[in-house]
Design a protein around this motif. Structure first.
Motif, PDB file in Angstrom:
ATOM      1  N   THR A  34     -10.262  -5.770   9.161  1.00 40.41           N
ATOM      2  CA  THR A  34      -9.008  -5.355   8.536  1.00 40.41           C
ATOM      3  C   THR A  34      -9.157  -3.985   7.872  1.00 40.41           C
ATOM      4  O   THR A  34      -8.299  -3.112   8.045  1.00 40.41           O
TER       5      THR A  34
ATOM      6  N   VAL B 155      -0.866  -5.835   9.477  1.00 43.22           N
ATOM      7  CA  VAL B 155      -1.880  -4.802   9.718  1.00 43.22           C
ATOM      8  C   VAL B 155      -1.897  -4.450  11.205  1.00 43.22           C
ATOM      9  O   VAL B 155      -1.948  -3.279  11.587  1.00 43.22           O
TER      10      VAL B 155
ATOM     11  N   LEU C  58      -7.163  -0.582   9.117  1.00 42.27           N
ATOM     12  CA  LEU C  58      -6.332   0.181   8.191  1.00 42.27           C
ATOM     13  C   LEU C  58      -6.819   1.627   8.076  1.00 42.27           C
ATOM     14  O   LEU C  58      -6.010   2.564   8.010  1.00 42.27           O
TER      15      LEU C  58
END
Length: 145
Positions: free
Chosen positions: A34, A127, A38
């Motif tokens: 994650t 995301v 990002l």
């Protein structure tokens, strides 16, 4: 009782539904993946102003502002369009058709997805959507040049 259980791995905060599955869904979210996705999204999004400056340097002085603004305005227009329609058309089930359906219209159902992750990724659904959106933004900006 179906409130929100907030889980904060190292950097990224992820909201998952509180229930008996909350502990199981927390283990499905990969905080390293994650954070990397990002970070990658931020880098791709930063390519758009860079592309604007590149295109601005290729034109006559009288056209610099117009050329740069075409790239920068694409960030706003494409972001809104992607969140409302684009993601759903690209990733909706669609019943085996070429284009998706309105399953995720305006990000509907993204926060309540089963397991709290996008299938086969270990990423929270929003995301994943933002990562894909950044490529839609830079793609539109490239065409404007």
């Amino acid at each position: 009782h179906f409130g929100l259980y907030i889980y904060f791995p190292n950097i990224v905060g992820v909201a998952v539904p509180s229930s008996s599955m909350a502990d199981a869904s927390m283990s499905l979210i990969n905080s390293g993946d994650t954070a990397w996705v990002l970070t990658s999204s931020a880098f791709v999004l930063l390519m758009t102003p860079g592309l604007a400056f590149f295109y601005g340097g290729l034109v006559k002085e009288q056209n610099v502002l117009n050329t740069m603004m075409m790239s920068l305005i694409s960030m706003g227009v494409v972001s809104i369009t992607w969140m409302l329609l684009g993601f759903s058309f690209a990733f909706g089930d669609g019943g085996g058709k070429i284009i998706g359906d309105f399953q995720y219209f305006a990000m509907n159902g993204m926060l309540t997805m089963e397991g709290g992750v996008w299938p086969d990724t270990g990423l929270p659904p929003l995301v994943f959507a933002v990562f894909q959106m950044t490529f839609a933004v830079i793609g539109c900006a490239i065409i404007s040049g």
